[in-house]
Design a protein around this motif. Structure first.
Motif, PDB file in Angstrom:
ATOM      1  N   LYS A  77       0.814  -1.213   0.000  1.00  0.00           N
ATOM      2  CA  LYS A  77       0.000   0.000   0.000  1.00  0.00           C
ATOM      3  C   LYS A  77       0.855   1.274   0.000  1.00  0.00           C
ATOM      4  O   LYS A  77       0.355   2.354  -0.290  1.00  0.00           O
ATOM      5  N   THR A  78       2.144   1.142   0.332  1.00  0.00           N
ATOM      6  CA  THR A  78       3.028   2.307   0.345  1.00  0.00           C
ATOM      7  C   THR A  78       3.678   2.551  -1.009  1.00  0.00           C
ATOM      8  O   THR A  78       3.991   3.697  -1.352  1.00  0.00           O
ATOM      9  N   ARG A  79       3.869   1.503  -1.798  1.00  0.00           N
ATOM     10  CA  ARG A  79       4.575   1.637  -3.079  1.00  0.00           C
ATOM     11  C   ARG A  79       4.005   2.720  -3.996  1.00  0.00           C
ATOM     12  O   ARG A  79       4.776   3.497  -4.579  1.00  0.00           O
ATOM     13  N   PRO A  80       2.686   2.845  -4.162  1.00  0.00           N
ATOM     14  CA  PRO A  80       2.173   3.908  -5.041  1.00  0.00           C
ATOM     15  C   PRO A  80       2.550   5.309  -4.554  1.00  0.00           C
ATOM     16  O   PRO A  80       2.804   6.205  -5.377  1.00  0.00           O
ATOM     17  N   TYR A  81       2.599   5.508  -3.240  1.00  0.00           N
ATOM     18  CA  TYR A  81       2.986   6.809  -2.703  1.00  0.00           C
ATOM     19  C   TYR A  81       4.458   7.077  -2.984  1.00  0.00           C
ATOM     20  O   TYR A  81       4.848   8.209  -3.296  1.00  0.00           O
ATOM     21  N   LEU A  82       5.279   6.038  -2.879  1.00  0.00           N
ATOM     22  CA  LEU A  82       6.697   6.165  -3.179  1.00  0.00           C
ATOM     23  C   LEU A  82       6.906   6.480  -4.654  1.00  0.00           C
ATOM     24  O   LEU A  82       7.678   7.374  -5.014  1.00  0.00           O
ATOM     25  N   ALA A  83       6.185   5.765  -5.509  1.00  0.00           N
ATOM     26  CA  ALA A  83       6.353   5.957  -6.954  1.00  0.00           C
ATOM     27  C   ALA A  83       5.909   7.343  -7.403  1.00  0.00           C
ATOM     28  O   ALA A  83       6.534   7.956  -8.291  1.00  0.00           O
ATOM     29  N   ALA A 267       8.006   4.339   6.531  1.00  0.00           N
ATOM     30  CA  ALA A 267       7.192   3.640   5.537  1.00  0.00           C
ATOM     31  C   ALA A 267       7.953   3.451   4.231  1.00  0.00           C
ATOM     32  O   ALA A 267       7.942   2.367   3.630  1.00  0.00           O
ATOM     33  N   LEU A 268       8.626   4.490   3.805  1.00  0.00           N
ATOM     34  CA  LEU A 268       9.369   4.396   2.551  1.00  0.00           C
ATOM     35  C   LEU A 268      10.608   3.512   2.699  1.00  0.00           C
ATOM     36  O   LEU A 268      10.944   2.751   1.791  1.00  0.00           O
ATOM     37  N   ALA A 269      11.278   3.602   3.854  1.00  0.00           N
ATOM     38  CA  ALA A 269      12.447   2.752   4.087  1.00  0.00           C
ATOM     39  C   ALA A 269      12.051   1.280   4.099  1.00  0.00           C
ATOM     40  O   ALA A 269      12.767   0.426   3.559  1.00  0.00           O
ATOM     41  N   LEU A 270      10.907   0.970   4.713  1.00  0.00           N
ATOM     42  CA  LEU A 270      10.427  -0.412   4.731  1.00  0.00           C
ATOM     43  C   LEU A 270      10.134  -0.896   3.317  1.00  0.00           C
ATOM     44  O   LEU A 270      10.520  -2.016   2.936  1.00  0.00           O
ATOM     45  N   GLU A 276      14.215  -4.455  -2.169  1.00  0.00           N
ATOM     46  CA  GLU A 276      15.596  -4.863  -2.457  1.00  0.00           C
ATOM     47  C   GLU A 276      15.846  -6.298  -2.011  1.00  0.00           C
ATOM     48  O   GLU A 276      16.511  -7.071  -2.703  1.00  0.00           O
ATOM     49  N   ALA A 277      15.291  -6.674  -0.846  1.00  0.00           N
ATOM     50  CA  ALA A 277      15.490  -8.031  -0.344  1.00  0.00           C
ATOM     51  C   ALA A 277      14.871  -9.063  -1.268  1.00  0.00           C
ATOM     52  O   ALA A 277      15.372 -10.187  -1.403  1.00  0.00           O
ATOM     53  N   ALA A 278      13.772  -8.688  -1.926  1.00  0.00           N
ATOM     54  CA  ALA A 278      13.108  -9.600  -2.836  1.00  0.00           C
ATOM     55  C   ALA A 278      13.721  -9.561  -4.217  1.00  0.00           C
ATOM     56  O   ALA A 278      13.301 -10.309  -5.118  1.00  0.00           O
ATOM     57  N   GLY A 279      14.680  -8.688  -4.437  1.00  0.00           N
ATOM     58  CA  GLY A 279      15.319  -8.576  -5.743  1.00  0.00           C
ATOM     59  C   GLY A 279      14.408  -8.058  -6.818  1.00  0.00           C
ATOM     60  O   GLY A 279      14.549  -8.399  -7.995  1.00  0.00           O
ATOM     61  N   GLN A 280      13.463  -7.191  -6.426  1.00  0.00           N
ATOM     62  CA  GLN A 280      12.497  -6.671  -7.386  1.00  0.00           C
ATOM     63  C   GLN A 280      12.908  -5.272  -7.829  1.00  0.00           C
ATOM     64  O   GLN A 280      13.636  -4.561  -7.166  1.00  0.00           O
ATOM     65  N   SER A 281      12.362  -4.886  -8.971  1.00  0.00           N
ATOM     66  CA  SER A 281      12.604  -3.535  -9.459  1.00  0.00           C
ATOM     67  C   SER A 281      11.746  -2.569  -8.667  1.00  0.00           C
ATOM     68  O   SER A 281      10.723  -2.940  -8.112  1.00  0.00           O
ATOM     69  N   PRO A 282      12.122  -1.307  -8.599  1.00  0.00           N
ATOM     70  CA  PRO A 282      11.362  -0.322  -7.816  1.00  0.00           C
ATOM     71  C   PRO A 282       9.924  -0.164  -8.266  1.00  0.00           C
ATOM     72  O   PRO A 282       9.100   0.310  -7.502  1.00  0.00           O
ATOM     73  N   ASN A 283       9.616  -0.519  -9.478  1.00  0.00           N
ATOM     74  CA  ASN A 283       8.254  -0.317  -9.987  1.00  0.00           C
ATOM     75  C   ASN A 283       7.376  -1.537  -9.878  1.00  0.00           C
ATOM     76  O   ASN A 283       6.255  -1.539 -10.360  1.00  0.00           O
ATOM     77  N   ARG A 284       7.892  -2.587  -9.237  1.00  0.00           N
ATOM     78  CA  ARG A 284       7.114  -3.801  -9.109  1.00  0.00           C
ATOM     79  C   ARG A 284       6.589  -3.958  -7.688  1.00  0.00           C
ATOM     80  O   ARG A 284       7.336  -3.790  -6.727  1.00  0.00           O
ATOM     81  N   THR A 285       5.346  -4.271  -7.537  1.00  0.00           N
ATOM     82  CA  THR A 285       4.729  -4.423  -6.222  1.00  0.00           C
ATOM     83  C   THR A 285       5.084  -5.798  -5.635  1.00  0.00           C
ATOM     84  O   THR A 285       4.873  -6.803  -6.291  1.00  0.00           O
ATOM     85  N   PRO A 286       5.599  -5.832  -4.395  1.00  0.00           N
ATOM     86  CA  PRO A 286       5.932  -7.122  -3.770  1.00  0.00           C
ATOM     87  C   PRO A 286       4.693  -7.985  -3.604  1.00  0.00           C
ATOM     88  O   PRO A 286       3.600  -7.485  -3.371  1.00  0.00           O
ATOM     89  N   LYS A 287       4.874  -9.296  -3.682  1.00  0.00           N
ATOM     90  CA  LYS A 287       3.754 -10.216  -3.468  1.00  0.00           C
ATOM     91  C   LYS A 287       3.532 -10.426  -1.984  1.00  0.00           C
ATOM     92  O   LYS A 287       4.431 -10.326  -1.199  1.00  0.00           O
TER      93      LYS A 287
END
Length: 287
Positions: A77-83, A267-270, A276-287
């Motif tokens: 839920k935080t990723r869209p705010y970060l993006a 929130a953004l640091a989390l 990064e821990a999941a090895g995902q790109s910044p624009n991909r939402t974690p599962k």
């Protein structure tokens, strides 16, 4: 893992083997489970194993699984705010998982549980606890220190400091108060003691603790809860250590939340760290 796991048939059947009617913990055990979910302690100590032990172990397992799921959901839920570079808002607070403080999730929740018992009480179900824990898949959750309370302080794991939650179901609660108290987290660590009300020795301990509180204002808070329908084994005394409490004020007047500053940073640091821990790109939402 369902949070109502302590009420499922398999769990209830297993722990029933540990229930000793005269021990008086049939109401206490589920309450301790709920307190674990409320407080989310990282280091939990039990003095006096028995019926309550699986309840504590299962609650910690449930809380660990739930904390991981909540952290991932917070990221989603935080990723869209970060993006988009948006400020956090009321919609962010109220969307699931609602109301959660990101700072509580920046470190993985990996609780430790240590239980002290010398297995000498012939009326206790303590000798059966390990077997029941194994049946429930919880044996690895509990580190057992085979000792009486008086010899146990030096046998606790070195990294088991400070203690966030202690359940003391033993005769010598005064010894615990005098010798384990400094191990309790001064920033809100909780001690729950069993059966100190309605008999002279227990009431004397309560008087001693109350006098200590009077002489050391700000050291701890105290609450006694009575199961008034019982003759004995009928109370819980809850102490919350406050001598090192950090101020926690998350909202302004009218409960207007402070969503900028540290809350947004956490929130953004989390979100970044889990991505990064999941090895995902910044624009991909974690599962």
């Amino acid at each position: 893992m369902a949070r109502d796991g302590i009420f499922d048939d398999r769990f209830r059947a297993a722990v029933e083997r540990l229930r000793v009617p005269g021990m008086g913990t049939e109401v206490v055990a589920p309450l301790l489970s709920h307190l674990i979910h409320l407080a989310r302690p990282r280091r939990v100590l039990e003095v006096g194993m028995g019926y309550t032990t699986p309840f504590l172990a299962k609650a910690l397992a449930e809380a660990e699984e739930l904390a991981a799921a909540e952290a991932a959901a917070l990221v989603r839920k935080t990723r869209p705010y970060l993006a988009d570079g948006r400020e956090l808002d009321e919609a962010w607070i109220d969307s699931e998982p609602a109301l959660l403080l990101p700072a509580g999730y920046r470190e993985p929740y990996e609780p430790r549980f240590v239980a002290i018992d010398d297995l000498s009480d012939s009326g206790s179900s303590a000798p059966l606890v390990t077997e029941v824990l194994g049946e429930l898949g919880l044996a690895e959750r509990v580190t057992v220190v085979n000792s009486d309370m008086r010899g146990a302080v030096g046998r606790l794991p070195e990294e088991f400091r400070p203690i966030d939650f202690a359940w003391v179901d033993a005769w010598d609660c005064l010894y615990f108060f005098e010798n384990f108290w400094e191990l309790i987290d001064p920033d809100g660590g909780i001690v729950v003691m069993h059966y100190l009300m309605t008999y002279p020795e227990g009431e004397a301990i309560l008087d001693y603790i109350a006098e200590t509180q009077r002489l050391a204002p700000g050291e701890f808070e105290m609450l006694n809860l009575l199961e008034s329908r019982k003759l004995r084994q009928n109370s819980m005394t809850v102490l919350r250590r406050t001598s090192g409490s950090r101020p926690r004020q998350y909202s302004d007047t009218g409960q207007r939340p402070r969503l900028g500053g540290q809350v947004r940073e956490d929130a953004l640091a989390l979100a970044r760290s889990m991505t990064e821990a999941a090895g995902q790109s910044p624009n991909r939402t974690p599962k």
